[in-house]
Write an enzyme that holds these catalytic residues in place. Structure first.
Site, PDB file in Angstrom:
ATOM      1  N   SER A  20       2.963  67.817  65.195  1.00  9.25           N
ATOM      2  CA  SER A  20       1.573  68.106  65.520  1.00  9.25           C
ATOM      3  C   SER A  20       0.743  66.839  65.748  1.00  9.25           C
ATOM      4  CB  SER A  20       0.929  68.931  64.405  1.00  9.25           C
ATOM      5  OG  SER A  20      -0.446  69.137  64.668  1.00  9.25           O
ATOM      6  N   LYS A  71      -1.089  82.161  62.834  1.00  6.39           N
ATOM      7  CA  LYS A  71      -2.354  82.551  63.466  1.00  6.39           C
ATOM      8  C   LYS A  71      -2.738  84.011  63.201  1.00  6.39           C
ATOM      9  CE  LYS A  71      -2.209  79.104  67.157  1.00  6.39           C
ATOM     10  NZ  LYS A  71      -2.327  78.855  68.610  1.00  6.39           N
TER      11      LYS A  71
END
Length: 278
Positions: A20, A71
């Site tokens: 990331s 998510k």
């Protein structure tokens, strides 16, 4: 709400997470904004470990960034979610309010719109979406704001096609489904959004038209993708995954810190340097 420069924490969660760029982007923003007591980290967290992690956070935490597979899993843990996040049932941003409430939001969708507008794409008469995963639903949500006509989704299975039609109905987008075998036809649309994993569109490079429109390829590593390179070789406009990542991260910074506008240019430079060093 505007936080002072007291000690605050934020982080990105997901699995896998080592790749990331979010820490690079957020830390660059904090440095530019003078928030030298703010920290931003990354944590390898899966769906099973998410509830305990969230419950263990103290009052120094300002927010979380969430990537796959969290998510949707985070939604039951929140006190409220924005209309944007609700529209695609996906939260990539959690902001902790001063009274301890957890508010979920989605910056992928407005980030995508901002990246398009930055390159002059305000409206389009039609569009094509390559793929049918979570990012494809965010693409449809973005297209609901800027596309006046039909969106053709190129998918590998009937089930995925059914899902995309369902998202289209929910978002008010006229979604038409084509088989992946016909994906070369997608490249003639004025706007093409590629949401597929690395390598999936490599076979389409010979199908890029002589005068292509705009390609939005959501990948940022490796970059350029084969499709993006072929597109640029034919003088087509290309928007990359780093553009999306920077814009959605800038919105996260604004929501978490209360400082706006976020330092977009500094964040992009930091992301470019980090990718160059890999």
């Amino acid at each position: 709400m505007t936080f002072s420069n007291e000690a605050h924490r934020a982080a990105v969660l997901g699995s896998p997470i080592a790749h990331s760029l979010s820490p690079v982007l957020h830390r660059a923003a904090y440095a530019e904004l003078g928030l030298d007591r703010w920290t931003y980290d990354r944590f390898e967290i899966d769906e099973a470990g998410l509830p305990a992690f969230v419950e263990g956070l103290d009052s120094t935490w300002a927010g979380l960034s969430l990537t796959m597979p969290l998510k949707r899993a985070v939604i039951p843990l929140l006190d409220s979610i924005s209309e944007t996040a609700s529209s695609v049932e996906a939260v990539n941003t959690v902001v902790f309010t001063e009274d301890g409430r957890r508010r979920g939001d989605n910056t992928d969708i407005p980030g995508m719109i901002a990246a398009l507008r930055e390159r002059g794409v305000e409206k389009t008469d039609s569009a094509a979406v390559l793929g049918a995963g979570a990012t494809a639903s965010s693409a449809l949500a973005a297209l609901s704001e800027i596309c006046a006509g039909p969106v053709t989704a190129y998918v590998r299975s009937r089930e995925r096609g059914k899902e995309m039609r369902g998202w289209g109905e929910r978002l008010g987008v006229d979604v038409r489904i084509s088989d992946w075998a016909e994906a070369g036809r997608a490249l003639h649309a004025p706007l093409v959004i590629a949401t597929t994993p690395a390598g999936a569109t490599d076979t389409l490079t010979d199908d890029v038209p002589a005068r292509p429109g705009t390609l939005f390829d959501v990948l940022y590593e490796p970059w350029p993708t084969g499709l993006a390179a072929a597109w640029e070789a034919r003088n087509g406009a290309v928007i990359g995954g780093l553009d999306l990542l920077v814009h959605q991260a800038a919105l996260q910074v604004e929501r978490m810190t209360g400082r706006a506008p976020a330092p977009l240019a500094a964040m992009r430079r930091a992301g470019e340097r980090a990718l160059a060093d890999r």
